[in-house]
Every structure is written in C-alpha cells, then in structure tokens.
Design a protein around this motif. Structure first.
Motif, PDB file in Angstrom:
ATOM      1  N   SER A 178       0.829  -1.202   0.000  1.00 34.33           N
ATOM      2  CA  SER A 178       0.000   0.000   0.000  1.00 34.33           C
ATOM      3  C   SER A 178       0.862   1.249   0.000  1.00 34.33           C
ATOM      4  O   SER A 178       0.576   2.213  -0.725  1.00 34.33           O
ATOM      5  N   PHE A 179       1.927   1.255   0.792  1.00 35.36           N
ATOM      6  CA  PHE A 179       2.833   2.407   0.831  1.00 35.36           C
ATOM      7  C   PHE A 179       3.496   2.614  -0.526  1.00 35.36           C
ATOM      8  O   PHE A 179       3.596   3.747  -1.021  1.00 35.36           O
ATOM      9  N   ILE A 180       3.953   1.527  -1.132  1.00 33.05           N
ATOM     10  CA  ILE A 180       4.649   1.635  -2.416  1.00 33.05           C
ATOM     11  C   ILE A 180       3.729   2.196  -3.493  1.00 33.05           C
ATOM     12  O   ILE A 180       4.090   3.136  -4.219  1.00 33.05           O
ATOM     13  N   LEU A 181       2.528   1.636  -3.610  1.00 28.92           N
ATOM     14  CA  LEU A 181       1.594   2.090  -4.645  1.00 28.92           C
ATOM     15  C   LEU A 181       1.183   3.543  -4.428  1.00 28.92           C
ATOM     16  O   LEU A 181       1.113   4.332  -5.377  1.00 28.92           O
ATOM     17  N   ARG A 182       0.917   3.894  -3.174  1.00 26.07           N
ATOM     18  CA  ARG A 182       0.477   5.256  -2.870  1.00 26.07           C
ATOM     19  C   ARG A 182       1.572   6.274  -3.196  1.00 26.07           C
ATOM     20  O   ARG A 182       1.314   7.340  -3.753  1.00 26.07           O
ATOM     21  N   ASN A 183       2.808   5.955  -2.842  1.00 27.74           N
ATOM     22  CA  ASN A 183       3.900   6.895  -3.078  1.00 27.74           C
ATOM     23  C   ASN A 183       4.297   6.959  -4.548  1.00 27.74           C
ATOM     24  O   ASN A 183       4.734   8.007  -5.024  1.00 27.74           O
ATOM     25  N   PHE A 184       4.131   5.866  -5.269  1.00 28.43           N
ATOM     26  CA  PHE A 184       4.324   5.927  -6.718  1.00 28.43           C
ATOM     27  C   PHE A 184       3.294   6.859  -7.345  1.00 28.43           C
ATOM     28  O   PHE A 184       3.586   7.578  -8.302  1.00 28.43           O
ATOM     29  N   SER A 185       2.068   6.839  -6.818  1.00 29.74           N
ATOM     30  CA  SER A 185       1.031   7.735  -7.318  1.00 29.74           C
ATOM     31  C   SER A 185       1.372   9.191  -7.036  1.00 29.74           C
ATOM     32  O   SER A 185       1.119  10.071  -7.857  1.00 29.74           O
ATOM     33  N   VAL A 186       1.966   9.452  -5.867  1.00 25.95           N
ATOM     34  CA  VAL A 186       2.404  10.814  -5.552  1.00 25.95           C
ATOM     35  C   VAL A 186       3.501  11.253  -6.518  1.00 25.95           C
ATOM     36  O   VAL A 186       3.515  12.401  -6.995  1.00 25.95           O
ATOM     37  N   ILE A 187       4.423  10.348  -6.838  1.00 24.30           N
ATOM     38  CA  ILE A 187       5.463  10.651  -7.826  1.00 24.30           C
ATOM     39  C   ILE A 187       4.822  10.950  -9.183  1.00 24.30           C
ATOM     40  O   ILE A 187       5.264  11.850  -9.918  1.00 24.30           O
ATOM     41  N   GLY A 188       3.759  10.199  -9.530  1.00 28.00           N
ATOM     42  CA  GLY A 188       3.040  10.484 -10.769  1.00 28.00           C
ATOM     43  C   GLY A 188       2.473  11.890 -10.784  1.00 28.00           C
ATOM     44  O   GLY A 188       2.535  12.592 -11.806  1.00 28.00           O
ATOM     45  N   GLY A 189       1.927  12.340  -9.645  1.00 22.69           N
ATOM     46  CA  GLY A 189       1.433  13.713  -9.551  1.00 22.69           C
ATOM     47  C   GLY A 189       2.547  14.725  -9.731  1.00 22.69           C
ATOM     48  O   GLY A 189       2.355  15.770 -10.374  1.00 22.69           O
ATOM     49  N   LEU A 190       3.729  14.446  -9.173  1.00 19.74           N
ATOM     50  CA  LEU A 190       4.873  15.339  -9.338  1.00 19.74           C
ATOM     51  C   LEU A 190       5.297  15.438 -10.807  1.00 19.74           C
ATOM     52  O   LEU A 190       5.633  16.530 -11.303  1.00 19.74           O
ATOM     53  N   LEU A 191       5.288  14.315 -11.517  1.00 21.98           N
ATOM     54  CA  LEU A 191       5.654  14.327 -12.932  1.00 21.98           C
ATOM     55  C   LEU A 191       4.656  15.144 -13.752  1.00 21.98           C
ATOM     56  O   LEU A 191       5.043  15.864 -14.678  1.00 21.98           O
ATOM     57  N   ILE A 192       3.382  15.048 -13.418  1.00 24.95           N
ATOM     58  CA  ILE A 192       2.366  15.823 -14.120  1.00 24.95           C
ATOM     59  C   ILE A 192       2.551  17.314 -13.840  1.00 24.95           C
ATOM     60  O   ILE A 192       2.427  18.156 -14.746  1.00 24.95           O
ATOM     61  N   ALA A 193       2.874  17.660 -12.580  1.00 24.87           N
ATOM     62  CA  ALA A 193       3.133  19.065 -12.241  1.00 24.87           C
ATOM     63  C   ALA A 193       4.359  19.586 -12.981  1.00 24.87           C
ATOM     64  O   ALA A 193       4.381  20.732 -13.450  1.00 24.87           O
ATOM     65  N   PHE A 194       5.383  18.736 -13.091  1.00 22.22           N
ATOM     66  CA  PHE A 194       6.586  19.142 -13.822  1.00 22.22           C
ATOM     67  C   PHE A 194       6.282  19.335 -15.312  1.00 22.22           C
ATOM     68  O   PHE A 194       6.743  20.298 -15.932  1.00 22.22           O
ATOM     69  N   SER A 195       5.469  18.450 -15.888  1.00 25.45           N
ATOM     70  CA  SER A 195       5.128  18.582 -17.308  1.00 25.45           C
ATOM     71  C   SER A 195       4.325  19.849 -17.573  1.00 25.45           C
ATOM     72  O   SER A 195       4.417  20.440 -18.648  1.00 25.45           O
ATOM     73  N   ASP A 196       3.537  20.275 -16.584  1.00 23.30           N
ATOM     74  CA  ASP A 196       2.745  21.496 -16.747  1.00 23.30           C
ATOM     75  C   ASP A 196       3.633  22.730 -16.850  1.00 23.30           C
ATOM     76  O   ASP A 196       3.205  23.748 -17.393  1.00 23.30           O
ATOM     77  N   SER A 197       4.859  22.646 -16.336  1.00 23.41           N
ATOM     78  CA  SER A 197       5.762  23.792 -16.379  1.00 23.41           C
ATOM     79  C   SER A 197       6.534  23.885 -17.686  1.00 23.41           C
ATOM     80  O   SER A 197       7.212  24.878 -17.935  1.00 23.41           O
ATOM     81  N   ILE A 198       6.446  22.837 -18.514  1.00 15.90           N
ATOM     82  CA  ILE A 198       7.164  22.836 -19.794  1.00 15.90           C
ATOM     83  C   ILE A 198       6.411  23.688 -20.797  1.00 15.90           C
ATOM     84  O   ILE A 198       5.233  23.468 -21.060  1.00 15.90           O
ATOM     85  N   VAL A 199       7.080  24.666 -21.357  1.00 14.20           N
ATOM     86  CA  VAL A 199       6.474  25.571 -22.333  1.00 14.20           C
ATOM     87  C   VAL A 199       6.954  25.184 -23.713  1.00 14.20           C
ATOM     88  O   VAL A 199       8.144  24.933 -23.927  1.00 14.20           O
ATOM     89  N   GLN A 200       6.038  25.166 -24.657  1.00 15.15           N
ATOM     90  CA  GLN A 200       6.384  24.771 -26.018  1.00 15.15           C
ATOM     91  C   GLN A 200       7.251  25.839 -26.664  1.00 15.15           C
ATOM     92  O   GLN A 200       6.962  27.025 -26.615  1.00 15.15           O
ATOM     93  N   ASN A 201       8.355  25.407 -27.287  1.00 13.50           N
ATOM     94  CA  ASN A 201       9.217  26.331 -28.013  1.00 13.50           C
ATOM     95  C   ASN A 201       8.596  26.694 -29.343  1.00 13.50           C
ATOM     96  O   ASN A 201       8.134  25.823 -30.078  1.00 13.50           O
ATOM     97  N   LYS A 202       8.601  27.958 -29.662  1.00 11.64           N
ATOM     98  CA  LYS A 202       7.975  28.417 -30.898  1.00 11.64           C
ATOM     99  C   LYS A 202       8.959  28.556 -32.046  1.00 11.64           C
ATOM    100  O   LYS A 202       8.592  28.500 -33.206  1.00 11.64           O
ATOM    101  N   THR A 203      10.239  28.802 -31.733  1.00  7.74           N
ATOM    102  CA  THR A 203      11.208  29.034 -32.799  1.00  7.74           C
ATOM    103  C   THR A 203      12.474  28.254 -32.515  1.00  7.74           C
ATOM    104  O   THR A 203      12.746  27.843 -31.384  1.00  7.74           O
ATOM    105  N   THR A 204      13.263  28.068 -33.554  1.00  9.83           N
ATOM    106  CA  THR A 204      14.567  27.438 -33.422  1.00  9.83           C
ATOM    107  C   THR A 204      15.614  28.397 -33.960  1.00  9.83           C
ATOM    108  O   THR A 204      15.341  29.561 -34.222  1.00  9.83           O
ATOM    109  N   PHE A 205      16.812  27.922 -34.152  1.00  9.01           N
ATOM    110  CA  PHE A 205      17.898  28.760 -34.650  1.00  9.01           C
ATOM    111  C   PHE A 205      17.529  29.347 -36.003  1.00  9.01           C
ATOM    112  O   PHE A 205      17.034  28.668 -36.893  1.00  9.01           O
TER     113      PHE A 205
END
Length: 327
Positions: free
Chosen positions: A177-204
């Motif tokens: 139960s501890f392992i599954l629950r904490n893996f789910s918390v890590i999943g939430g952290l990954l989703i929060a991190f992905s929300d901070s990624i901004v799409q690049n509009k231009t390149t060199f």
C-alpha cells in the motif's frame, strides 16, 4: 442494329410467354422468386440480430460520449471560467500538500522522530539529526518552488528523492500500500513538472520547429504520470463496494490510456474526495490514529491535485484522445 424488342421474337417469330418458357426449360420462375425473397428476408433478420449484439456497445459508447460532452461543457460555465486561471496553481498546491504536512510533522514531533530512528532503527544520532534537518528543508523549499513554477526540474527531482530516501530510512517499502500510494504521488509530481514545460515556438534562425522536442518530452511525462497515479487505485478499488470497483476500474483504465481523459479525471477525483472526507477525517480523532489518517488524507490530496491538473492540461500527445484528433 441490335435487337431491342420486348414483345416480339427475333426475325419476326412471336416471343413465348413466361409460362411457355418455364414449361420448355423446366425452370420454375415463381419458386425462384420465392427463394430469392426468403433469402433477402433472412439476410435482413441476420443483420438485425448482429445489430442487437452490437447495440450494447453502441449504447455504452453513446453514454460515454454524452458524459464526456457534459464534462467538456462544464469548463465553459461562467463560474468555472473565472476559476480556471487559478486551477493549475491550486492543483500544484494539492500535489505538494503531503510534503508540507510531513515537514510540519517532523518539526512539531522532532523528539519522537529522533527517538524512533536512533533507538528503534539504531541509526547514529548525528546521522538522524542531519537527515531530519535536510529532509525538512528539501521538502519545504522544493514544494514552494514547484508551486511557484521555479526551478521545477530540481524541485521535482528533490521531492521524488525525499520519497525514496524516507522510505528506505524508515523501512516503509515492505508494505504494498505504501509503495503504490507513493508511486502515485510521484506520478502527480511528474504531471506538475510537465505542466511547467512551455512549447518552443522558434529554433535557430527564427525558423519554426517541425517537431517540438519539449512537447514530445512533455507527452512522455504525462503518460508516465498517468500510469503512476492509477497505481494507488489498484489496491483502493477492491476494498470497496462492487459499484465503486466498476467505476474506479473503468476510470483508471480510461485515465491510463488517455481515453475520455477529462471525464475519467473528474470521476476518479470525485471518488477520492468522497472517500477522503468520509474515512480520512483525522480532525475528528485525538488518539494515535489521527497521525495515520492525516498522512493518508494529504497523500490522497496530492493525487487529487494530479487528477485536477490533468483536467486542465489534457492527456498529452501519447493518449487515445490525442490520436483520435489526428486520425
């Protein structure tokens, strides 16, 4: 010119009527017509039977589409539109709520934590003090950075490391139960991190990118986050009523593969909110059970934050919803 007549025979010979033709050739026209009519009717009946077999799936698909439309339309409501700019920030705060709670608990129960790790786990006292100070600071600072979307890569990595290190030091990885629950918390952290990624509009050279690598990475993060979040529901579902089991399993499968994602997120979030308020009501307890219920309450709140954030960001590129838009 070819013969086009219908009532006259060829070269002036009168044409035989239908009965004469049947008698001469031995072919029964009426019987053949009846057989053809019966064949058509049987084909229609078979098609109707097949349609009945598929009617359940058709009705189910229609019901899901209607529910998903309701979930989509919910975001167009005026009161939701007013709240929408604040939803990502609120969701990120929910995700890190368990780390804030853990930091406060370590600070307020300092002597108990030192006694447990030093006397029961037999760690050196200097190691215990350094470990608790470091973990408390990292969780507090990392959570704040993640909420403010500052240095989110370091904040996410440090909070994930805190989960793993605390589990090892406290010896908590023995319970599924501890392992599954904490893996789910890590999943939430990954989703929060992905929300901070901004799409690049231009390149060199100021040329538009044909394939944005940051968006591709974001898609992988959202996929990993969705899969990790639903791990907690694996053990959660089978300990509840059969109706909750069906709803939870349906929601977890849809959420994991990114099908009707907004509907699945709202469904799982609603189930978890009801469960959290009804069973993890730690504020009603004063004994030792209070700490355990509070721990579960805030961990569930972190998972609710991840689900809430997905309703705002979407399932990402690697999902059924995204593929349906393309094809």
């Amino acid at each position: 010119m070819s013969y086009r007549g219908t009532n006259n025979g060829f070269n002036g010979v009168p044409a035989m009527n239908q009965q004469q033709q049947q008698q001469q050739s031995g072919f029964d026209y009426n019987s053949a017509q009846n057989r053809a009519f019966n064949a058509v009717n049987n084909g229609s009946n078979n098609h109707s039977a097949n349609g009945n077999n598929g009617s359940f799936m058709t009705k189910l698909q229609k019901t899901l589409d209607q529910m998903n439309t309701f979930a989509e339309d919910l975001t167009d409501k005026p009161f939701v539109k007013k709240l929408q700019p604040y939803i990502p920030g609120l969701a990120r705060f929910f995700i890190v709520a368990t780390f804030y709670e853990d930091s406060i608990r370590l600070f307020t129960q300092w002597s108990d934590q030192v006694f447990f790790l030093h006397k029961w786990k037999h760690y050196p006292r200097w190691f215990v003090v350094c470990f608790l100070v470091l973990v408390t600071l990292v969780m507090s600072v990392g959570s704040t950075f993640l909420v403010l979307r500052k240095q989110t890569n370091y904040a996410t990595a440090s909070l994930c490391a805190c989960i793993i290190v605390q589990g090892l030091v406290y010896g908590l990885f023995t319970g599924s139960s501890f392992i599954l629950r904490n893996f789910s918390v890590i999943g939430g952290l990954l989703i929060a991190f992905s929300d901070s990624i901004v799409q690049n509009k231009t390149t060199f050279g100021m040329l538009p990118e044909l394939q944005d690598k940051s968006q591709k990475f974001k898609g992988y993060l959202l996929l990993a986050g969705r899969i990790l979040i639903v791990l907690m529901f694996v053990g959660f579902a089978f300990s509840k009523s059969w109706f909750t089991v069906i709803l939870t399993l349906s929601g977890t499968v849809c959420f994991a593969i990114g099908y009707k994602t907004k509907l699945a997120s709202l469904l799982l979030g609603l189930i978890l909110v009801v469960y959290n308020l009804s069973l993890n009501n730690y504020w009603l307890h004063t004994d030792s059970k209070r700490d355990f219920l509070r721990y579960e309450f805030y961990q569930n709140l972190s998972i609710i934050g991840g689900l809430l954030l997905v309703t705002n960001t979407g399932a990402g590129d690697y999902s059924v919803d995204s593929k349906k838009k393309i094809y």
